[in-house]
Design an enzyme around this catalytic site. Structure first.
Site, PDB file in Angstrom:
ATOM      1  N   CYS A 163       0.845  -1.198   0.000  1.00  0.00           N
ATOM      2  CA  CYS A 163       0.000   0.000   0.000  1.00  0.00           C
ATOM      3  C   CYS A 163       0.882   1.249   0.000  1.00  0.00           C
ATOM      4  CB  CYS A 163      -0.885  -0.030   1.235  1.00  0.00           C
ATOM      5  SG  CYS A 163      -1.440   1.578   1.799  1.00  0.00           S
ATOM      6  N   GLU A 164       0.636   2.123  -0.976  1.00  0.00           N
ATOM      7  CA  GLU A 164       1.534   3.278  -1.084  1.00  0.00           C
ATOM      8  C   GLU A 164       1.253   4.342  -0.020  1.00  0.00           C
ATOM      9  OE1 GLU A 164       1.049   4.514  -5.130  1.00  0.00           O
ATOM     10  OE2 GLU A 164      -0.514   5.965  -4.653  1.00  0.00           O
ATOM     11  N   HIS A 165       0.159   4.233   0.689  1.00  0.00           N
ATOM     12  CA  HIS A 165      -0.117   5.208   1.747  1.00  0.00           C
ATOM     13  C   HIS A 165       0.584   4.859   3.053  1.00  0.00           C
ATOM     14  CE1 HIS A 165      -4.030   6.058  -0.624  1.00  0.00           C
ATOM     15  NE2 HIS A 165      -3.035   6.811  -1.046  1.00  0.00           N
ATOM     16  N   HIS A 166       0.770   3.558   3.301  1.00  0.00           N
ATOM     17  CA  HIS A 166       1.345   3.137   4.585  1.00  0.00           C
ATOM     18  C   HIS A 166       2.584   2.252   4.457  1.00  0.00           C
ATOM     19  CE1 HIS A 166      -2.989   3.938   5.364  1.00  0.00           C
ATOM     20  NE2 HIS A 166      -2.490   4.577   6.400  1.00  0.00           N
ATOM     21  N   GLN A 213      -5.134  -0.312  -4.534  1.00  0.00           N
ATOM     22  CA  GLN A 213      -5.844  -1.404  -5.208  1.00  0.00           C
ATOM     23  C   GLN A 213      -6.600  -0.950  -6.456  1.00  0.00           C
ATOM     24  OE1 GLN A 213      -8.027  -4.085  -2.617  1.00  0.00           O
ATOM     25  NE2 GLN A 213      -9.470  -4.612  -4.231  1.00  0.00           N
ATOM     26  N   HIS A 260      -5.971  -5.662   3.333  1.00  0.00           N
ATOM     27  CA  HIS A 260      -5.002  -4.577   3.479  1.00  0.00           C
ATOM     28  C   HIS A 260      -4.519  -4.553   4.921  1.00  0.00           C
ATOM     29  CE1 HIS A 260      -5.788  -2.361  -0.400  1.00  0.00           C
ATOM     30  NE2 HIS A 260      -6.709  -3.305  -0.404  1.00  0.00           N
ATOM     31  N   CYS A 270      -2.894  -2.403   6.392  1.00  0.00           N
ATOM     32  CA  CYS A 270      -3.078  -1.094   7.026  1.00  0.00           C
ATOM     33  C   CYS A 270      -4.475  -0.957   7.627  1.00  0.00           C
ATOM     34  CB  CYS A 270      -2.776   0.049   6.046  1.00  0.00           C
ATOM     35  SG  CYS A 270      -3.749   0.019   4.546  1.00  0.00           S
TER      36      CYS A 270
HETATM   37 ZN    ZN Z   1      -2.792   1.725   3.449  1.00  0.00          ZN
END
Ligand code: ZN
Length: 184
Positions: free
Chosen positions: A76-79, A117, A145, A147
């Site tokens: 996941c590119e956010h976390h 995703q 996920h 995260c």
């Molecule tokens: Zn994430």
């Protein structure tokens, strides 16, 4: 291009940042290990799948081809924690088909990079449309996920489902229904 030196420095800084002692035995080799690992898990950065999908074969018939349960591991590119799941891909050939393993390679190419995703879902569908030029394509992803499981809302086991339709799958509900029936 993976810069192992930079990753090593960053991991050491990061470990300090979370209050760790990066010289203790268990962590001493961690920056190097992570740099090594990145070569594998981010091998898809800057690549597209056209080299896999450009080798096509003539085929008669234009019935739906579906490959389901292609497992993938992405980040996941956010976390920067993993999301893990399965891809299901269907397409309706227009005179040409592609080797089934190439669809799995396409998934792999887009999974091995920082991702979200929905974006990965669209990239796979668009690449197949563009390279294979089928009458239609439908791609569904289902993933857990981490995260969401290990932090935030803390809901282990919940799955995020997404799907994208192109071409005839957009117009014909029967085709989408058949897809859903087959991946169930
Ligand atoms: Zn994430």
């Amino acid at each position: 291009m993976i810069d192992e030196e930079k990753i090593g420095q960053a991991v050491r800084l990061f470990l300090e940042g979370i209050g760790e002692d990066c010289n203790r035995e268990g962590l001493r080799e961690t920056p190097r290990r992570i740099a090594e690992m990145c070569k594998e898990i981010f091998a898809g950065i800057g690549k597209d799948a056209s080299n896999h999908l450009s080798v096509t074969f003539e085929a008669e018939g234009n019935e739906m081809v579906l490959v389901k349960d292609i497992s993938f591991y992405s980040v996941c590119e956010h976390h920067l924690v993993p999301f893990i799941g399965k891809a299901h891909i269907a397409y309706i050939p227009d005179g040409r088909v592609v080797g089934l393993s190439k669809l799995a390679r396409t998934v792999e190419t887009y999974a091995r990079r920082p991702q979200i995703q929905e974006q990965m879902n669209a990239q796979i569908a668009d690449d197949i449309m563009e390279n294979l030029k089928p009458k239609g394509v439908m791609v569904m992803l289902e993933a857990e996920h981490l995260c969401m499981s290990m932090r935030g809302v803390n809901k282990p086991g919940s799955k995020t489902l997404s799907y994208i339709c192109r071409g005839e799958f957009e117009d014909k509900k029967e085709l989408r229904d058949t897809f859903f029936q087959m991946v169930k």
